[in-house]
Design a protein around this motif. Structure first.
Motif, PDB file in Angstrom:
ATOM      1  N   ALA A  59       0.824  -1.208   0.000  1.00  0.00           N
ATOM      2  CA  ALA A  59       0.000   0.000   0.000  1.00  0.00           C
ATOM      3  C   ALA A  59       0.859   1.259   0.000  1.00  0.00           C
ATOM      4  N   TYR A  60       2.060   1.154   0.575  1.00  0.00           N
ATOM      5  CA  TYR A  60       2.948   2.325   0.586  1.00  0.00           C
ATOM      6  C   TYR A  60       3.806   2.385  -0.670  1.00  0.00           C
ATOM      7  N   PHE A  61       4.400   1.270  -1.053  1.00  0.00           N
ATOM      8  CA  PHE A  61       5.417   1.309  -2.104  1.00  0.00           C
ATOM      9  C   PHE A  61       4.859   1.369  -3.526  1.00  0.00           C
ATOM     10  N   VAL A  62       3.662   0.843  -3.781  1.00  0.00           N
ATOM     11  CA  VAL A  62       3.113   0.921  -5.141  1.00  0.00           C
ATOM     12  C   VAL A  62       2.898   2.374  -5.563  1.00  0.00           C
ATOM     13  N   PRO A  63       2.260   3.222  -4.735  1.00  0.00           N
ATOM     14  CA  PRO A  63       2.153   4.637  -5.117  1.00  0.00           C
ATOM     15  C   PRO A  63       3.520   5.314  -5.282  1.00  0.00           C
ATOM     16  N   LEU A  64       4.486   4.955  -4.419  1.00  0.00           N
ATOM     17  CA  LEU A  64       5.834   5.526  -4.554  1.00  0.00           C
ATOM     18  C   LEU A  64       6.438   5.122  -5.892  1.00  0.00           C
ATOM     19  N   MET A  65       6.272   3.857  -6.248  1.00  0.00           N
ATOM     20  CA  MET A  65       6.794   3.362  -7.515  1.00  0.00           C
ATOM     21  C   MET A  65       6.165   4.106  -8.694  1.00  0.00           C
ATOM     22  N   GLU A  66       4.861   4.304  -8.633  1.00  0.00           N
ATOM     23  CA  GLU A  66       4.174   5.001  -9.727  1.00  0.00           C
ATOM     24  C   GLU A  66       4.633   6.445  -9.841  1.00  0.00           C
ATOM     25  N   ARG A  67       4.872   7.103  -8.715  1.00  0.00           N
ATOM     26  CA  ARG A  67       5.373   8.481  -8.756  1.00  0.00           C
ATOM     27  C   ARG A  67       6.760   8.537  -9.385  1.00  0.00           C
ATOM     28  N   ARG A  68       7.611   7.546  -9.050  1.00  0.00           N
ATOM     29  CA  ARG A  68       8.976   7.542  -9.592  1.00  0.00           C
ATOM     30  C   ARG A  68       8.997   7.162 -11.075  1.00  0.00           C
ATOM     31  N   ARG A  69       8.019   6.397 -11.524  1.00  0.00           N
ATOM     32  CA  ARG A  69       7.938   6.108 -12.961  1.00  0.00           C
ATOM     33  C   ARG A  69       7.499   7.360 -13.726  1.00  0.00           C
ATOM     34  N   ALA A  70       6.598   8.121 -13.130  1.00  0.00           N
ATOM     35  CA  ALA A  70       6.108   9.328 -13.788  1.00  0.00           C
ATOM     36  C   ALA A  70       7.136  10.453 -13.749  1.00  0.00           C
ATOM     37  N   ALA A  71       7.882  10.531 -12.640  1.00  0.00           N
ATOM     38  CA  ALA A  71       8.880  11.599 -12.474  1.00  0.00           C
ATOM     39  C   ALA A  71      10.086  11.037 -11.737  1.00  0.00           C
ATOM     40  N   PRO A  72      11.012  10.398 -12.453  1.00  0.00           N
ATOM     41  CA  PRO A  72      12.186   9.797 -11.799  1.00  0.00           C
ATOM     42  C   PRO A  72      13.030  10.838 -11.063  1.00  0.00           C
ATOM     43  N   ALA A  73      13.627  10.401  -9.949  1.00  0.00           N
ATOM     44  CA  ALA A  73      14.533  11.242  -9.166  1.00  0.00           C
ATOM     45  C   ALA A  73      15.873  10.522  -9.060  1.00  0.00           C
ATOM     46  N   GLN A  74      16.831  11.172  -8.441  1.00  0.00           N
ATOM     47  CA  GLN A  74      18.152  10.561  -8.251  1.00  0.00           C
ATOM     48  C   GLN A  74      18.169   9.758  -6.963  1.00  0.00           C
ATOM     49  N   ASP A  75      17.344   8.732  -6.909  1.00  0.00           N
ATOM     50  CA  ASP A  75      17.293   7.909  -5.707  1.00  0.00           C
ATOM     51  C   ASP A  75      17.093   6.445  -6.100  1.00  0.00           C
ATOM     52  N   LEU A  76      17.237   5.577  -5.101  1.00  0.00           N
ATOM     53  CA  LEU A  76      17.151   4.140  -5.351  1.00  0.00           C
ATOM     54  C   LEU A  76      15.737   3.716  -5.719  1.00  0.00           C
ATOM     55  N   ALA A  77      14.732   4.407  -5.181  1.00  0.00           N
ATOM     56  CA  ALA A  77      13.346   4.084  -5.531  1.00  0.00           C
ATOM     57  C   ALA A  77      13.119   4.248  -7.025  1.00  0.00           C
ATOM     58  N   SER A  78      13.724   5.251  -7.623  1.00  0.00           N
ATOM     59  CA  SER A  78      13.589   5.462  -9.066  1.00  0.00           C
ATOM     60  C   SER A  78      14.316   4.387  -9.861  1.00  0.00           C
ATOM     61  N   ALA A  79      15.498   3.995  -9.384  1.00  0.00           N
ATOM     62  CA  ALA A  79      16.261   2.950 -10.069  1.00  0.00           C
ATOM     63  C   ALA A  79      15.473   1.648 -10.128  1.00  0.00           C
ATOM     64  N   ILE A  80      14.794   1.313  -9.046  1.00  0.00           N
ATOM     65  CA  ILE A  80      13.991   0.087  -9.008  1.00  0.00           C
ATOM     66  C   ILE A  80      12.725   0.247  -9.843  1.00  0.00           C
ATOM     67  N   ALA A  81      12.044   1.378  -9.707  1.00  0.00           N
ATOM     68  CA  ALA A  81      10.779   1.594 -10.416  1.00  0.00           C
ATOM     69  C   ALA A  81      10.953   1.548 -11.928  1.00  0.00           C
ATOM     70  N   ASN A  82      12.096   2.014 -12.413  1.00  0.00           N
ATOM     71  CA  ASN A  82      12.316   2.105 -13.848  1.00  0.00           C
ATOM     72  C   ASN A  82      13.240   1.016 -14.399  1.00  0.00           C
ATOM     73  N   ALA A  83      13.486  -0.009 -13.590  1.00  0.00           N
ATOM     74  CA  ALA A  83      14.360  -1.099 -14.031  1.00  0.00           C
ATOM     75  C   ALA A  83      13.673  -1.957 -15.087  1.00  0.00           C
ATOM     76  N   GLU A  84      14.491  -2.586 -15.903  1.00  0.00           N
ATOM     77  CA  GLU A  84      14.005  -3.549 -16.878  1.00  0.00           C
ATOM     78  C   GLU A  84      14.671  -4.896 -16.642  1.00  0.00           C
ATOM     79  N   VAL A  85      13.906  -5.946 -16.798  1.00  0.00           N
ATOM     80  CA  VAL A  85      14.410  -7.312 -16.684  1.00  0.00           C
ATOM     81  C   VAL A  85      14.019  -8.050 -17.957  1.00  0.00           C
ATOM     82  N   ASP A  86      15.006  -8.590 -18.653  1.00  0.00           N
ATOM     83  CA  ASP A  86      14.769  -9.265 -19.940  1.00  0.00           C
ATOM     84  C   ASP A  86      14.043  -8.353 -20.923  1.00  0.00           C
ATOM     85  N   GLY A  87      14.409  -7.057 -20.887  1.00  0.00           N
ATOM     86  CA  GLY A  87      13.849  -6.106 -21.833  1.00  0.00           C
ATOM     87  C   GLY A  87      12.452  -5.624 -21.512  1.00  0.00           C
TER      88      GLY A  87
END
Length: 428
Positions: free
Chosen positions: A221-249
């Motif tokens: 309930a906490y991290f899904v909204p955080l992930m969506e915010r970081r996908r919409a507006a990435p920042a220089q933090d680890l949450a953004s690195a995870i939210a925008n990561a790709e696995v097998d393309g």
């Protein structure tokens, strides 16, 4: 090969009892006997599937490095009651893992997901954070000073410091830290009636799984909204690195992204705070070591290693054999479950001279069980840096310290350490 001998029932019950890890004395004596007499034995105790108990340092290290022969993900990664395992599989559609993190993965997935954050935790990258971490350490010690001459070091200081560091790296707002503290404390402490949410000793054999699923829903309930915010507006933090990561393309899916957030926030927090508290507890009981460190701060890195060994915040991990193998003269069958008992390995007399003493003159950096091989702890450089900086700052101000009450450890089979450490101290 030797005939399979079951570990004595009394010791088997101790190994599977959270309360034994809180008291530790009887458990450590039992593990010492096992290292000498039955270093690899079969545990059959009520409520749990049978498992092999591995107690010697050399055997534990060997198994950890043979990651293709001994898997993380085939069965539960920690010792859980049979009823909890059955509930987890029922709720996940067959998987023993309510959460899927690096510690639940084997190759090739493990390396793919480790690469997502690996650059954030290299020694060089972590070293660049020293200035910011030192500011957090000083603020933590100011908080300790504000308590006057007494505090509960665990509750008032230790649990807050590494959480603040991790939340800054992750990108969690300061105002959300109390909520994150609550969740991370409960995640590994559900077996402890003081720290967990449920009722220990309630008689419900599936309570562990129910608690874990409840907590994971709250994390989600906490991290899904955080992930969506970081996908919409990435920042220089680890949450953004995870939210925008790709696995097998393909973009990382929500379940595995949330799992990643949980393990970063929780595992790095509890283990570091426990090692800091355990290290200071040891200094209170070793006045000579306290004076030595006060006189020579260059010994603090060695002290940090001994504090990790002494505390051993990760008590064990489980592995599953992928093929029949002989270990210590015993035949381990394919599919067998093995407990790698770090609590025993870090007190192994064959590796550590006087293992039941806290000593500053030993070099444990290459020997203490802190994760080895491909599953070496991703955050180990950060944890060591946090501890070194904290004690550099603390010992520069602390003029005396003693235990002022009864310290207590948490009742937890998996991750644990001091849960209360009442101190009396003076600072400059």
């Amino acid at each position: 090969m030797q005939e399979v001998k079951k570990i004595p029932d009394r010791l088997g019950r101790l190994i599977a009892s959270p309360k034994a890890y809180a008291r530790q004395k009887s458990l450590l004596v039992g593990l010492q006997w096992l290292r000498a007499n039955q270093p690899l034995g079969r545990v059959e105790t009520q409520g749990f599937d049978p498992f092999w108990l591995v107690t010697r340092h050399a055997d534990i290290s060997k198994i950890m490095r043979l990651h293709q022969l001994f898997h993380n993900g085939d069965r539960a990664h920690t010792l859980v009651p049979r009823a909890s395992d059955e509930m987890a599989r029922a709720l996940t559609g067959g998987s023993p893992h309510p959460i899927r993190t690096l510690v639940h993965m084997d190759e090739p997935d493990h390396l793919k997901y480790r690469r997502i954050t690996q650059s954030w935790f290299t020694q060089q990258t972590v070293g660049s954070l020293e200035h910011g971490i030192r500011a957090i350490a000083r603020a933590s010690i100011d908080r300790m000073a504000a308590h006057g001459s007494v505090c509960d070091f665990v509750r008032d200081v230790a649990i807050h410091y590494p959480l603040r560091v991790l939340m800054q790296i992750l990108g969690v707002p300061t105002q959300d830290e109390p909520w994150m503290l609550k969740l991370t404390q409960e995640l590994f402490a559900s077996e402890d009636m003081d720290l967990g949410h449920g009722e220990a000793g309630s008689g419900d054999p599936a309570r562990h799984a129910k608690e874990l699923f409840r907590l994971l829903r709250e994390f989600q309930a906490y991290f899904v909204p955080l992930m969506e915010r970081r996908r919409a507006a990435p920042a220089q933090d680890l949450a953004s690195a995870i939210a925008n990561a790709e696995v097998d393309g393909k973009p990382i899916d929500y379940f595995e992204a949330v799992s990643y957030y949980v393990i970063v926030a929780a595992a790095g927090h509890d283990t570091t705070s426990s090692s800091i508290s355990g290290g200071l507890w040891a200094l209170c009981e070793n006045e000579d070591a306290f004076k030595t460190l006060k006189a020579d701060a260059s010994l603090i890195p060695r002290f940090v290693e001994e504090a990790i060994r002494w505390t051993t915040p990760v008590h064990h991990v489980m592995r599953t054999a992928t093929a029949e193998v002989e270990l210590s003269g015993q035949r381990v069958a394919r599919g067998d479950w093995l407990m790698l008992c770090f609590l025993s390995g870090n007190r192994d007399e064959d590796v550590f001279d006087e293992p039941h003493r806290f000593r500053l003159d030993r070099n444990t950096s290459s020997n203490a069980l802190f994760g080895q091989g491909v599953h070496a702890c991703l955050g180990q450089h950060l944890a060591r840096l946090e501890m070194r900086i904290f004690f550099e700052e603390l010992l520069s101000r602390l003029t005396s310290v003693e235990i002022a009450g009864r310290p207590r450890r948490s009742a937890s089979i998996f991750i644990g350490g001091p849960k209360t450490l009442p101190l009396r101290y003076s600072m400059n």
